[in-house]
Design a protein around this motif. Structure first.
Motif, PDB file in Angstrom:
ATOM      1  N   LYS A   1       0.808  -1.202   0.000  1.00 56.01           N
ATOM      2  CA  LYS A   1       0.000   0.000   0.000  1.00 56.01           C
ATOM      3  C   LYS A   1       0.850   1.264   0.000  1.00 56.01           C
ATOM      4  N   LEU A   2       2.071   1.172   0.528  1.00 51.22           N
ATOM      5  CA  LEU A   2       2.937   2.352   0.578  1.00 51.22           C
ATOM      6  C   LEU A   2       3.449   2.748  -0.793  1.00 51.22           C
ATOM      7  N   GLU A   3       3.603   1.768  -1.668  1.00 53.76           N
ATOM      8  CA  GLU A   3       4.199   1.966  -2.990  1.00 53.76           C
ATOM      9  C   GLU A   3       5.614   2.533  -2.894  1.00 53.76           C
ATOM     10  N   LYS A   4       6.279   2.216  -1.798  1.00 54.19           N
ATOM     11  CA  LYS A   4       7.670   2.613  -1.559  1.00 54.19           C
ATOM     12  C   LYS A   4       8.395   1.449  -0.915  1.00 54.19           C
ATOM     13  N   PRO A   5       9.708   1.390  -1.039  1.00 53.16           N
ATOM     14  CA  PRO A   5      10.457   0.323  -0.356  1.00 53.16           C
ATOM     15  C   PRO A   5      10.341   0.444   1.159  1.00 53.16           C
ATOM     16  N   VAL A   6      10.411  -0.659   1.827  1.00 52.15           N
ATOM     17  CA  VAL A   6      10.425  -0.687   3.284  1.00 52.15           C
ATOM     18  C   VAL A   6      11.772  -1.261   3.702  1.00 52.15           C
ATOM     19  N   ILE A   7      12.450  -0.588   4.603  1.00 50.43           N
ATOM     20  CA  ILE A   7      13.729  -1.090   5.090  1.00 50.43           C
ATOM     21  C   ILE A   7      13.634  -1.294   6.590  1.00 50.43           C
ATOM     22  N   ALA A   8      14.505  -2.106   7.108  1.00 50.81           N
ATOM     23  CA  ALA A   8      14.520  -2.378   8.541  1.00 50.81           C
ATOM     24  C   ALA A   8      15.955  -2.521   9.012  1.00 50.81           C
ATOM     25  N   THR A   9      16.139  -2.302  10.287  1.00 48.73           N
ATOM     26  CA  THR A   9      17.485  -2.430  10.856  1.00 48.73           C
ATOM     27  C   THR A   9      17.758  -3.827  11.368  1.00 48.73           C
ATOM     28  N   SER A  10      16.744  -4.673  11.350  1.00 54.27           N
ATOM     29  CA  SER A  10      16.939  -6.044  11.815  1.00 54.27           C
ATOM     30  C   SER A  10      16.281  -7.003  10.835  1.00 54.27           C
ATOM     31  N   ALA A  11      16.692  -8.243  10.915  1.00 53.13           N
ATOM     32  CA  ALA A  11      16.123  -9.250  10.025  1.00 53.13           C
ATOM     33  C   ALA A  11      16.038 -10.565  10.776  1.00 53.13           C
ATOM     34  N   ASN A  12      14.882 -10.822  11.339  1.00 59.08           N
ATOM     35  CA  ASN A  12      14.673 -12.097  11.999  1.00 59.08           C
ATOM     36  C   ASN A  12      13.222 -12.507  11.812  1.00 59.08           C
ATOM     37  N   ILE A  13      12.968 -13.789  11.897  1.00 64.97           N
ATOM     38  CA  ILE A  13      11.622 -14.313  11.770  1.00 64.97           C
ATOM     39  C   ILE A  13      10.825 -13.852  12.989  1.00 64.97           C
ATOM     40  N   SER A  14       9.594 -13.406  12.772  1.00 61.55           N
ATOM     41  CA  SER A  14       8.751 -12.932  13.877  1.00 61.55           C
ATOM     42  C   SER A  14       8.674 -13.974  14.981  1.00 61.55           C
ATOM     43  N   GLY A  15       8.926 -13.527  16.203  1.00 67.77           N
ATOM     44  CA  GLY A  15       8.888 -14.421  17.354  1.00 67.77           C
ATOM     45  C   GLY A  15      10.217 -15.078  17.672  1.00 67.77           C
ATOM     46  N   GLU A  16      11.143 -15.036  16.749  1.00 69.69           N
ATOM     47  CA  GLU A  16      12.472 -15.603  16.966  1.00 69.69           C
ATOM     48  C   GLU A  16      13.387 -14.533  17.553  1.00 69.69           C
ATOM     49  N   PRO A  17      14.427 -14.948  18.284  1.00 72.54           N
ATOM     50  CA  PRO A  17      15.344 -13.944  18.836  1.00 72.54           C
ATOM     51  C   PRO A  17      16.082 -13.195  17.722  1.00 72.54           C
ATOM     52  N   SER A  18      16.370 -11.930  17.988  1.00 72.19           N
ATOM     53  CA  SER A  18      17.120 -11.151  17.002  1.00 72.19           C
ATOM     54  C   SER A  18      18.592 -11.540  17.061  1.00 72.19           C
ATOM     55  N   THR A  19      19.304 -11.216  16.012  1.00 74.77           N
ATOM     56  CA  THR A  19      20.733 -11.503  15.957  1.00 74.77           C
ATOM     57  C   THR A  19      21.453 -10.334  15.310  1.00 74.77           C
ATOM     58  N   VAL A  20      22.725 -10.202  15.587  1.00 77.15           N
ATOM     59  CA  VAL A  20      23.557  -9.167  14.977  1.00 77.15           C
ATOM     60  C   VAL A  20      24.647  -9.806  14.110  1.00 77.15           C
ATOM     61  N   LYS A  21      24.566 -11.133  13.949  1.00 74.89           N
ATOM     62  CA  LYS A  21      25.577 -11.844  13.173  1.00 74.89           C
ATOM     63  C   LYS A  21      25.020 -12.186  11.792  1.00 74.89           C
ATOM     64  N   ILE A  22      25.707 -11.720  10.762  1.00 77.13           N
ATOM     65  CA  ILE A  22      25.220 -11.852   9.388  1.00 77.13           C
ATOM     66  C   ILE A  22      25.001 -13.316   8.986  1.00 77.13           C
ATOM     67  N   GLU A  23      25.888 -14.216   9.389  1.00 75.63           N
ATOM     68  CA  GLU A  23      25.726 -15.622   9.022  1.00 75.63           C
ATOM     69  C   GLU A  23      24.451 -16.217   9.627  1.00 75.63           C
ATOM     70  N   GLU A  24      24.091 -15.801  10.844  1.00 71.23           N
ATOM     71  CA  GLU A  24      22.857 -16.284  11.468  1.00 71.23           C
ATOM     72  C   GLU A  24      21.625 -15.748  10.741  1.00 71.23           C
ATOM     73  N   ILE A  25      21.726 -14.525  10.226  1.00 75.21           N
ATOM     74  CA  ILE A  25      20.614 -13.958   9.458  1.00 75.21           C
ATOM     75  C   ILE A  25      20.400 -14.760   8.185  1.00 75.21           C
ATOM     76  N   TYR A  26      21.467 -15.011   7.429  1.00 72.06           N
ATOM     77  CA  TYR A  26      21.348 -15.820   6.215  1.00 72.06           C
ATOM     78  C   TYR A  26      20.749 -17.186   6.534  1.00 72.06           C
ATOM     79  N   LYS A  27      21.262 -17.821   7.586  1.00 67.66           N
ATOM     80  CA  LYS A  27      20.821 -19.170   7.954  1.00 67.66           C
ATOM     81  C   LYS A  27      19.342 -19.190   8.364  1.00 67.66           C
TER      82      LYS A  27
END
Length: 68
Positions: A1-27
Motif C-alpha cells: 500500500k505504501l508503494e515505496k520500499p520498506v527497510i529495517a534495521t533487523s532481520a529475523n523471523i517474527s517471534g524468533e530472537p534477534s541476531t547481529v551476526k550476518i551468518e545467522e541472518i542468512y541461515k
C-alpha cells in the motif's frame, strides 16, 4: 500500500530472537518460503535494543512490539 520500499534495521523471523551476526541472518531464512529481497551485509553489528514496531495497516495504529 505504501508503494515505496520498506527497510529495517533487523532481520529475523517474527517471534524468533534477534541476531547481529550476518551468518545467522542468512541461515534463519534458508528454509523459509518468504525471504528478504535484499540483505545489505554490514558484517557483524554491535548489539542494540529492539525498536518499536507499529502496524499502520488499519485506521487505528497498533503496537506490535514495544522497544526501549
Amino acid at each position: 500500500k505504501l508503494e515505496k520500499p520498506v527497510i529495517a534495521t533487523s532481520a529475523n523471523i517474527s517471534g524468533e530472537p534477534s541476531t547481529v551476526k550476518i551468518e545467522e541472518i542468512y541461515k534463519s531464512f534458508e528454509d523459509e518460503d518468504l525471504r528478504p529481497d535484499l540483505i545489505i551485509d554490514g558484517k557483524n553489528l554491535p548489539h542494540s535494543n529492539p525498536s518499536t514496531v507499529i502496524d499502520f495497516s488499519n485506521d487505528k495504529p497498533k503496537i506490535i512490539r514495544r522497544g526501549k
